[in-house]
Design a protein around this motif. Structure first.
Motif, mmCIF file in Angstrom:
data_model
loop_
_atom_site.group_PDB
_atom_site.id
_atom_site.type_symbol
_atom_site.label_atom_id
_atom_site.label_comp_id
_atom_site.label_asym_id
_atom_site.label_seq_id
_atom_site.Cartn_x
_atom_site.Cartn_y
_atom_site.Cartn_z
ATOM 1 N N ASN A 31 24.091 16.113 21.679
ATOM 2 C CA ASN A 31 25.122 17.095 22.047
ATOM 3 C C ASN A 31 26.492 16.484 21.817
ATOM 4 O O ASN A 31 26.753 15.382 22.301
ATOM 5 C CB ASN A 31 25.038 17.435 23.541
ATOM 6 C CG ASN A 31 23.777 18.194 23.928
ATOM 7 O OD1 ASN A 31 23.076 17.807 24.851
ATOM 8 N ND2 ASN A 31 23.501 19.261 23.244
ATOM 9 N N MET A 58 28.573 22.687 29.323
ATOM 10 C CA MET A 58 27.205 23.183 29.229
ATOM 11 C C MET A 58 26.804 23.780 30.559
ATOM 12 O O MET A 58 26.851 23.103 31.592
ATOM 13 C CB MET A 58 26.241 22.056 28.841
ATOM 14 C CG MET A 58 24.839 22.594 28.582
ATOM 15 S SD MET A 58 23.700 21.353 28.045
ATOM 16 C CE MET A 58 24.345 21.020 26.449
ATOM 17 N N HIS A 82 21.294 24.615 33.573
ATOM 18 C CA HIS A 82 20.030 24.993 32.919
ATOM 19 C C HIS A 82 18.901 24.072 33.380
ATOM 20 O O HIS A 82 19.147 23.025 33.971
ATOM 21 C CB HIS A 82 20.181 24.893 31.392
ATOM 22 C CG HIS A 82 20.377 23.485 30.900
ATOM 23 N ND1 HIS A 82 21.606 22.862 30.874
ATOM 24 C CD2 HIS A 82 19.493 22.565 30.438
ATOM 25 C CE1 HIS A 82 21.467 21.630 30.419
ATOM 26 N NE2 HIS A 82 20.187 21.415 30.144
ATOM 27 N N VAL A 98 12.832 13.106 30.901
ATOM 28 C CA VAL A 98 13.898 13.237 29.901
ATOM 29 C C VAL A 98 14.871 12.108 30.210
ATOM 30 O O VAL A 98 15.251 11.917 31.377
ATOM 31 C CB VAL A 98 14.616 14.603 29.973
ATOM 32 C CG1 VAL A 98 15.743 14.669 28.951
ATOM 33 C CG2 VAL A 98 13.632 15.744 29.724
ATOM 34 N N ILE A 103 26.945 20.450 32.464
ATOM 35 C CA ILE A 103 28.189 19.681 32.352
ATOM 36 C C ILE A 103 29.346 20.636 32.649
ATOM 37 O O ILE A 103 29.606 21.573 31.891
ATOM 38 C CB ILE A 103 28.331 19.062 30.934
ATOM 39 C CG1 ILE A 103 27.225 18.042 30.662
ATOM 40 C CG2 ILE A 103 29.728 18.434 30.757
ATOM 41 C CD1 ILE A 103 27.322 16.730 31.445
ATOM 42 N N THR A 132 19.638 13.005 24.435
ATOM 43 C CA THR A 132 18.517 13.118 25.377
ATOM 44 C C THR A 132 17.199 12.972 24.637
ATOM 45 O O THR A 132 16.925 13.657 23.664
ATOM 46 C CB THR A 132 18.506 14.450 26.169
ATOM 47 O OG1 THR A 132 18.624 15.536 25.292
ATOM 48 C CG2 THR A 132 19.609 14.494 27.195
#
Ligand code: MD6
Ligand code: FE
Length: 204
Positions: free
Chosen positions: A111, A119, A122, A133, A179, A199
């Motif tokens: 990203n 962001m 989510h 992750v 974010i 990620t």
């Protein structure tokens, strides 16, 4: 030093030193020449993300009008995604066993946040939830928001700086996060400014 932010969420401050960050950024930019950043779109509306993205590894996460999915090729170039840099594979080998997980990552989602990008909250739920992750931040400082596994639950915020590593797994694997903003100009690492987040995930 490893900090436990919540059950299943681990944080390492400046896990990558400045020199290691420069080396990792260089490795990322070399791979990006083969898989340029592009702007994904919201499923349905087709509205462009403020974040630019690309991927490394056998599968990449993409978003367009028809939905979210993993696929083996870049949506613009049609080429296979480039390999995941070695230092990220090494990071995974070091951390994944803390989540009783061994298999190597299949995807590194990249990203890029230029000034003003953000962001929304989510869950990462398009892949197998058995694996953690693991995420690395480079460049400008960001305000990371973390909630529980329900969208409406309470959240807390955490500043992420260049070199920091966050891992989400076990009971936190489906925690909401996003974010809120980046502090544009707070780091000199990335030419042109901004923040890159990498990620690592298992998809299948
Ligand atoms: C970011 N990170 O830091 C966005 N997802 O720019 C994520 O969406 C994320 O940091 C899953 C696990 C860790 C993360
Ligand atoms: Fe995420």
């Amino acid at each position: 030093m490893r900090l436990e932010i919540a059950p299943g969420i681990l944080l390492w401050r400046e896990k990558f030193t400045r020199i290691e960050q420069e080396k990792l950024l260089h490795a990322v930019m070399v791979q990006v020449q083969d898989a340029p950043f592009y702007r994904p779109q919201m499923p349905g509306t087709g509205k462009a993300f403020s974040v630019e993205e690309t991927n490394f590894g056998e599968l990449g996460w993409v978003a367009d009008k028809s939905g979210y999915r993993y696929q083996p090729i870049h949506p613009i170039t049609g080429k296979a995604w480039p390999a995941i840099p070695g230092s990220l594979l090494k990071l995974w080998e070091e951390i994944a066993p803390s989540y009783q997980f061994e298999d190597p990552p299949q995807c590194c989602l990249v990203n890029l946040y230029r000034a003003g990008a953000r962001m929304g909250l989510h869950q990462d739920k398009d892949e197998t939830a058995a694996a953690p992750v693991i995420s690395v931040s480079l460049g400008d400082e960001a305000v990371f928001r973390i909630g529980g596994s329900e969208r409406r639950g309470a959240t807390k915020s955490l500043k992420l700086q260049s070199g920091d590593v966050v891992a989400f797994g076990g009971p936190a694997r489906l925690a909401y996060h996003g974010i809120d903003r980046i502090a544009a100009g707070s780091s000199t690492l990335i030419p042109g400014g901004g923040r890159i987040n990498l990620t690592l995930r298992r998809v299948t």
